[in-house]
Motif scaffolding. Structure first.
Motif, PDB file in Angstrom:
ATOM      1  N   ALA A  60       0.819  -1.212   0.000  1.00  0.00           N
ATOM      2  CA  ALA A  60       0.000   0.000   0.000  1.00  0.00           C
ATOM      3  C   ALA A  60       0.852   1.261   0.000  1.00  0.00           C
ATOM      4  O   ALA A  60       1.942   1.286   0.574  1.00  0.00           O
ATOM      5  N   PHE A  61       0.327   2.273  -0.645  1.00  0.00           N
ATOM      6  CA  PHE A  61       0.849   3.618  -0.495  1.00  0.00           C
ATOM      7  C   PHE A  61       0.149   4.223   0.713  1.00  0.00           C
ATOM      8  O   PHE A  61      -1.043   3.984   0.932  1.00  0.00           O
ATOM      9  N   VAL A  62       0.881   4.985   1.513  1.00  0.00           N
ATOM     10  CA  VAL A  62       0.317   5.624   2.706  1.00  0.00           C
ATOM     11  C   VAL A  62       0.721   7.084   2.679  1.00  0.00           C
ATOM     12  O   VAL A  62       1.886   7.417   2.482  1.00  0.00           O
ATOM     13  N   ARG A  63      -0.268   7.970   2.838  1.00  0.00           N
ATOM     14  CA  ARG A  63      -0.008   9.411   2.826  1.00  0.00           C
ATOM     15  C   ARG A  63      -0.289   9.973   4.216  1.00  0.00           C
ATOM     16  O   ARG A  63      -1.400   9.865   4.732  1.00  0.00           O
ATOM     17  N   PHE A  64       0.755  10.553   4.826  1.00  0.00           N
ATOM     18  CA  PHE A  64       0.656  11.207   6.135  1.00  0.00           C
ATOM     19  C   PHE A  64       0.588  12.712   5.926  1.00  0.00           C
ATOM     20  O   PHE A  64       1.429  13.271   5.216  1.00  0.00           O
ATOM     21  N   PRO A  65      -0.349  13.402   6.574  1.00  0.00           N
ATOM     22  CA  PRO A  65      -0.347  14.863   6.510  1.00  0.00           C
ATOM     23  C   PRO A  65       0.921  15.430   7.154  1.00  0.00           C
ATOM     24  O   PRO A  65       1.433  14.874   8.135  1.00  0.00           O
ATOM     25  N   ALA A  66       1.425  16.506   6.603  1.00  0.00           N
ATOM     26  CA  ALA A  66       2.588  17.192   7.181  1.00  0.00           C
ATOM     27  C   ALA A  66       2.305  17.502   8.646  1.00  0.00           C
ATOM     28  O   ALA A  66       1.211  17.950   9.002  1.00  0.00           O
ATOM     29  N   GLY A  67       3.279  17.219   9.518  1.00  0.00           N
ATOM     30  CA  GLY A  67       3.130  17.496  10.942  1.00  0.00           C
ATOM     31  C   GLY A  67       2.392  16.429  11.727  1.00  0.00           C
ATOM     32  O   GLY A  67       2.251  16.543  12.949  1.00  0.00           O
ATOM     33  N   ARG A  68       1.921  15.368  11.078  1.00  0.00           N
ATOM     34  CA  ARG A  68       1.184  14.292  11.764  1.00  0.00           C
ATOM     35  C   ARG A  68       2.181  13.393  12.500  1.00  0.00           C
ATOM     36  O   ARG A  68       3.157  12.933  11.939  1.00  0.00           O
ATOM     37  N   ASN A  69       1.938  13.170  13.789  1.00  0.00           N
ATOM     38  CA  ASN A  69       2.816  12.357  14.628  1.00  0.00           C
ATOM     39  C   ASN A  69       2.061  11.159  15.180  1.00  0.00           C
ATOM     40  O   ASN A  69       0.893  11.272  15.540  1.00  0.00           O
ATOM     41  N   ASN A  70       2.739  10.022  15.259  1.00  0.00           N
ATOM     42  CA  ASN A  70       2.200   8.835  15.919  1.00  0.00           C
ATOM     43  C   ASN A  70       2.886   8.702  17.275  1.00  0.00           C
ATOM     44  O   ASN A  70       4.116   8.653  17.333  1.00  0.00           O
TER      45      ASN A  70
END
Length: 139
Positions: A60-70
């Motif tokens: 899968a391709f996964v797109r994280f928003p800028a600044g998103r932290n886990n």
């Protein structure tokens, strides 16, 4: 390095990473089936083989928003990832490692870490696992 990344991507997309068929696959960027990741706070997924959320092997391709932290978490199986855009990070033991576009990393199973996408640009990742995806928060 780019030849290595290209070889990894070719193996994954041909089914090699999952031991799949030799039938090939084609996903031009404008045809990727993007959907929101349930509970993902803006993270989007485009499955190209299997399903990141259904269990079992996937690509899968996964797109994280800028600044998103886990926050700190682990995964039940190894998680190989290619960073295609943005700057992703993994942090463990007080050390943060940055992965700009063109980077590859392998998070080992059960490795406690935090991760995320630095501010400035969304992160685009390609991930695959022979087992299912999971994210187990640490308390």
């Amino acid at each position: 390095m780019l030849k290595t990344l290209a070889a990894i991507m070719a193996a994954c997309l041909s089914g090699g990473a999952l031991g799949g068929s030799s039938g090939g696959a084609s996903w031009p960027a404008d045809t990727l089936p993007w959907r929101g990741l349930p509970g993902g706070d803006g993270i989007q997924v485009a499955d190209v083989a299997g399903s990141l959320t259904a269990g079992g092997p996937y690509q899968a391709f996964v797109r994280f928003p800028a600044g998103r932290n886990n926050p700190p978490h682990t995964h039940g199986s190894d998680l190989p990832t290619v960073v295609l855009a943005g700057v992703f990070y993994a942090e463990a033991g007080g050390k943060r490692t940055l992965y700009p576009a063109g980077s590859y990393y392998l998070l080992p199973a059960e490795w406690p870490h935090a991760s995320g996408c630095l501010p400035g640009a969304d992160c685009l990742l390609f991930q695959f696992q022979r087992d299912r995806f999971d994210l187990k928060p640490l308390r």
